[in-house]
Design an enzyme around this catalytic site. Structure first.
Site, PDB file in Angstrom:
ATOM      1  N   LYS A   1      -5.311 -14.923  -3.018  1.00 36.32           N
ATOM      2  CA  LYS A   1      -4.186 -14.035  -3.349  1.00 36.32           C
ATOM      3  C   LYS A   1      -3.369 -14.715  -4.436  1.00 36.32           C
ATOM      4  CE  LYS A   1      -2.307 -10.095  -2.100  1.00 36.32           C
ATOM      5  NZ  LYS A   1      -2.915  -8.868  -1.549  1.00 36.32           N
TER       6      LYS A   1
ATOM      7  N   ASP B   1      -1.976  -5.320  -6.250  1.00 36.06           N
ATOM      8  CA  ASP B   1      -1.198  -5.299  -4.997  1.00 36.06           C
ATOM      9  C   ASP B   1       0.165  -4.739  -5.405  1.00 36.06           C
ATOM     10  OD1 ASP B   1      -1.218  -6.379  -2.047  1.00 36.06           O
ATOM     11  OD2 ASP B   1       0.684  -7.078  -2.828  1.00 36.06           O
TER      12      ASP B   1
HETATM   13  P1  NDP Z   1       2.949  -0.430  -4.792  1.00 38.43           P
HETATM   14  O1  NDP Z   1       3.662  -1.388  -5.672  1.00 38.43           O
HETATM   15  O2  NDP Z   1       2.111   0.624  -5.400  1.00 38.43           O
HETATM   16  O3  NDP Z   1       3.983   0.284  -3.811  1.00 38.43           O
HETATM   17  C1  NDP Z   1       4.787  -0.452  -2.955  1.00 38.43           C
HETATM   18  C2  NDP Z   1       5.745   0.489  -2.251  1.00 38.43           C
HETATM   19  O4  NDP Z   1       6.412  -0.222  -1.219  1.00 38.43           O
HETATM   20  C3  NDP Z   1       6.819   1.002  -3.174  1.00 38.43           C
HETATM   21  O5  NDP Z   1       7.225   2.262  -2.736  1.00 38.43           O
HETATM   22  C4  NDP Z   1       7.924  -0.022  -2.992  1.00 38.43           C
HETATM   23  O6  NDP Z   1       9.221   0.451  -3.284  1.00 38.43           O
HETATM   24  C5  NDP Z   1       7.819  -0.303  -1.511  1.00 38.43           C
HETATM   25  N1  NDP Z   1       8.296  -1.667  -1.252  1.00 38.43           N
HETATM   26  C6  NDP Z   1       7.786  -2.827  -1.733  1.00 38.43           C
HETATM   27  N2  NDP Z   1       8.504  -3.881  -1.330  1.00 38.43           N
HETATM   28  C7  NDP Z   1       9.502  -3.360  -0.585  1.00 38.43           C
HETATM   29  C8  NDP Z   1      10.569  -3.934   0.127  1.00 38.43           C
HETATM   30  N3  NDP Z   1      10.764  -5.263   0.150  1.00 38.43           N
HETATM   31  N4  NDP Z   1      11.395  -3.093   0.807  1.00 38.43           N
HETATM   32  C9  NDP Z   1      11.186  -1.742   0.791  1.00 38.43           C
HETATM   33  N5  NDP Z   1      10.191  -1.152   0.131  1.00 38.43           N
HETATM   34  C10 NDP Z   1       9.371  -1.944  -0.538  1.00 38.43           C
HETATM   35  O7  NDP Z   1       2.086  -1.352  -3.793  1.00 38.43           O
HETATM   36  P2  NDP Z   1       0.851  -0.939  -2.879  1.00 38.43           P
HETATM   37  O8  NDP Z   1       0.982   0.450  -2.420  1.00 38.43           O
HETATM   38  O9  NDP Z   1      -0.374  -1.379  -3.570  1.00 38.43           O
HETATM   39  O10 NDP Z   1       1.043  -1.948  -1.641  1.00 38.43           O
HETATM   40  C11 NDP Z   1       1.780  -1.590  -0.473  1.00 38.43           C
HETATM   41  C12 NDP Z   1       1.352  -2.496   0.667  1.00 38.43           C
HETATM   42  O11 NDP Z   1      -0.055  -2.344   0.896  1.00 38.43           O
HETATM   43  C13 NDP Z   1       1.570  -3.988   0.442  1.00 38.43           C
HETATM   44  O12 NDP Z   1       1.866  -4.613   1.673  1.00 38.43           O
HETATM   45  C14 NDP Z   1       0.198  -4.457  -0.037  1.00 38.43           C
HETATM   46  O13 NDP Z   1      -0.002  -5.841   0.189  1.00 38.43           O
HETATM   47  C15 NDP Z   1      -0.688  -3.608   0.847  1.00 38.43           C
HETATM   48  N6  NDP Z   1      -2.064  -3.451   0.393  1.00 38.43           N
HETATM   49  C16 NDP Z   1      -2.346  -2.908  -0.821  1.00 38.43           C
HETATM   50  C17 NDP Z   1      -3.656  -2.759  -1.222  1.00 38.43           C
HETATM   51  C18 NDP Z   1      -4.019  -2.073  -2.480  1.00 38.43           C
HETATM   52  O14 NDP Z   1      -5.218  -1.817  -2.672  1.00 38.43           O
HETATM   53  N7  NDP Z   1      -3.093  -1.734  -3.349  1.00 38.43           N
HETATM   54  C19 NDP Z   1      -4.769  -3.252  -0.388  1.00 38.43           C
HETATM   55  C20 NDP Z   1      -4.374  -3.722   0.917  1.00 38.43           C
HETATM   56  C21 NDP Z   1      -3.056  -3.833   1.256  1.00 38.43           C
HETATM   57  P3  NDP Z   1       9.975  -0.048  -4.633  1.00 38.43           P
HETATM   58  O15 NDP Z   1       9.326   0.705  -5.738  1.00 38.43           O
HETATM   59  O16 NDP Z   1      11.404   0.263  -4.425  1.00 38.43           O
HETATM   60  O17 NDP Z   1       9.726  -1.547  -4.720  1.00 38.43           O
END
Ligand code: NDP
Length: 465
Positions: free
Chosen positions: A138, A178
């Site tokens: 990671k 991510d």
């Molecule tokens: P994105 O950046 O596309 O979206 C993240 C979302 O979560 C946004 O809406 C963001 O809001 C919100 N968010 C992030 N941090 C916070 C926080 N501290 N408090 C509140 N809201 C928050 O990321 P992904 O959708 O790719 O990832 C989301 C989760 O899924 C993560 O935990 C990631 O590790 C996990 N994941 C992702 C994979 C992938 O293929 N993309 C694979 C496996 C797991 P804002 O815009 O306000 O920051």
């Protein structure tokens, strides 16, 4: 499995686990998320160590918590005003026992060494569960893409890759996206890798379709998480049809979770971002989802704007003084946490259970605290832990790597079918492993043990490296 190099003096599993956990905390201070991820896995492994004392004598736990390699580096770049900016970059190469390091890059101001180590540790077991040959890694940076121009994001990505490129390669370490790293960032990172190394290879996944990407990769984590939920429900002769679903986040994972929920006849009613929660009692239909996708992926706006556009929806701004997240206090049959780590605490878990939630399928990584997880298991909620439920993303990255190596591309249907079959296999492995180890229905144990065994046995086979 080979016996490896045996050392005398085998400890009782409980004592051994406590000793290693104490060492993890003292050697990795101020890394609470890493401690949490290790603790959760270790609790499940007690059952395994009773049957496999060779893991104790070979110090597999001490070895598996120690990254094979950690890179930390300076990332200098110019902003649009010509000012110098400096961020910190990281890559954790955690374990390569079963394949090249594989795992995403996160760009978010909260990123630090401990958070990336927790994610890399989880990734080792998750990748093992996918049935594909991928080790765990990671990386990322404390860079915040929010509010930056495309040119600023490009200059940052180019500087980040200028250092990272010396450590990665299609047979060594293959990063992906991510939080904060989507198609745009992967494009800039790939461009700079190609320019410096003068080679066009599958060194990153999540690439654009015209330059080596795989169909279904953007959708894979969300789709996979919903496929996993459907498998959990099948064990109760139930389905997602008509289920009211609470989804957090509004990024990649949330968007495609909602899309697949709609495909399977469920009714998603929420999205969120760090500024607040949207509750739409009428449900988020395809038209509204398309609007969210444009808002988030193109306009890069905030979810609060949804309530201006769709009048029946309610926006609840984030209130840091609250001891719970109002999203998880809403009534729903199923929950799909898809934002970030520790977004469900014990109070949130209690609220979900009190409101009749019967299923939690984790799209985000480690979204539930240890206390919340315990409550779900005690209440017999169908609980799909992240390393199993969200493994569809990295599994499809593995499929992208296969297509790149073979220099061909599969159809949408073919990739989706493989993803679906992988999620069914992951659920079956977790379900059966939980039973084998005397804790039927406990998919946390099933995922931790199922993921661990393959990696631990490969480590034994490969000797002390
Ligand atoms: P994105 O950046 O596309 O979206 C993240 C979302 O979560 C946004 O809406 C963001 O809001 C919100 N968010 C992030 N941090 C916070 C926080 N501290 N408090 C509140 N809201 C928050 O990321 P992904 O959708 O790719 O990832 C989301 C989760 O899924 C993560 O935990 C990631 O590790 C996990 N994941 C992702 C994979 C992938 O293929 N993309 C694979 C496996 C797991 P804002 O815009 O306000 O920051």
């Amino acid at each position: 499995m080979s016996a490896g190099i045996m050392t005398p003096g085998i400890k009782a599993p409980g004592t051994y686990i406590e000793e290693v956990m104490t060492k993890v905390k003292s050697k990795n201070p101020a890394e609470p998320e890493f401690h949490q991820a290790v603790q959760e896995v270790f609790e499940s492994l007690r059952l395994v160590l009773e049957r496999h004392p060779e893991y104790i004598s070979e110090k597999i736990l001490e070895r598996i918590v120690e990254p094979e390699r950690v890179m930390m580096f300076r990332v200098p770049w110019f902003d649009d005003q010509g000012n110098v900016q400096v961020n910190r970059g990281f890559r954790i190469e955690m374990n390569s026992a079963i394949g090249p390091y594989k795992g995403g890059l996160r760009f978010h101001p909260s990123v630090n060494l401990g958070i990336l180590k927790f994610l890399a540790f989880e990734q080792v077991f998750k990748n093992s569960l996918t049935t594909l040959p991928m080790g765990g890694g990671k990386g990322g940076s404390d860079f915040d893409p929010k509010g930056k121009s495309d040119n600023e994001v490009m200059r940052f990505c180019q500087s980040f890759m200028t250092e990272l490129q010396r450590h990665i390669g299609p047979d060594t370490d293959v990063p992906a996206g991510d939080i904060g790293v989507g198609g745009r960032e992967i494009g800039y990172l790939f461009g700079q890798y190609k320019r410096i190394r003068n080679e066009f290879t599958g060194v990153l996944t999540g690439k654009g379709l015209n330059w080596g990407g795989s169909l279904i990769r953007p959708e894979a984590t969300g789709y996979g998480c919903v496929y996993f939920a459907a498998e959990m429900l099948k064990t109760k002769k139930d389905s997602l049809e008509g289920k009211v679903c609470l989804v957090s986040g509004s990024g990649n994972v949330s968007q495609y979770t909602i899309e697949k929920l709609l495909d399977l006849g469920a009714k998603p009613v929420t999205v969120s971002d760090s500024n607040g929660v949207i509750y739409d009692p009428d449900g988020i239909d395809r038209e509204k989802l398309a609007w969210i996708m444009e808002l988030k992926n193109i306009k890069r706006g905030r979810v609060r704007e949804y309530a201006d556009r769709f009048k029946k929806a309610l926006f609840m701004p984030t209130d840091m003084k609250l001891d719970h997240n109002p999203l998880w206090a809403l009534k729903g049959d199923c929950a799909f946490p898809s934002a970030t780590q520790n977004e469900i605490n014990a109070k949130d878990a209690a609220n979900l259970i009190a409101n009749g939630c019967k299923l939690v399928s984790e799209g985000a990584n480690m979204p539930s605290t240890l206390d919340a997880t315990k409550l779900f298991l005690e209440a017999k909620v169908l609980y799909g832990p992240a390393k199993a439920a969200n493994a569809g993303g990295v599994a499809t990255s593995g499929l992208e790597m296969s297509q790149n190596s073979a220099r061909l591309s599969w159809t949408r249907e073919e990739v989706d079918d493989r993803l679906h079959k992988i999620m069914i296999a992951i659920h079956k492995n977790c379900y059966e492993t939980a039973e084998t180890y005397g804790t039927p229905g406990n998919l946390v144990n099933g995922a931790n043990i199922g993921g661990f065994l393959k990696v631990a046995n490969a480590m034994l086979d490969q000797g002390l490296v």
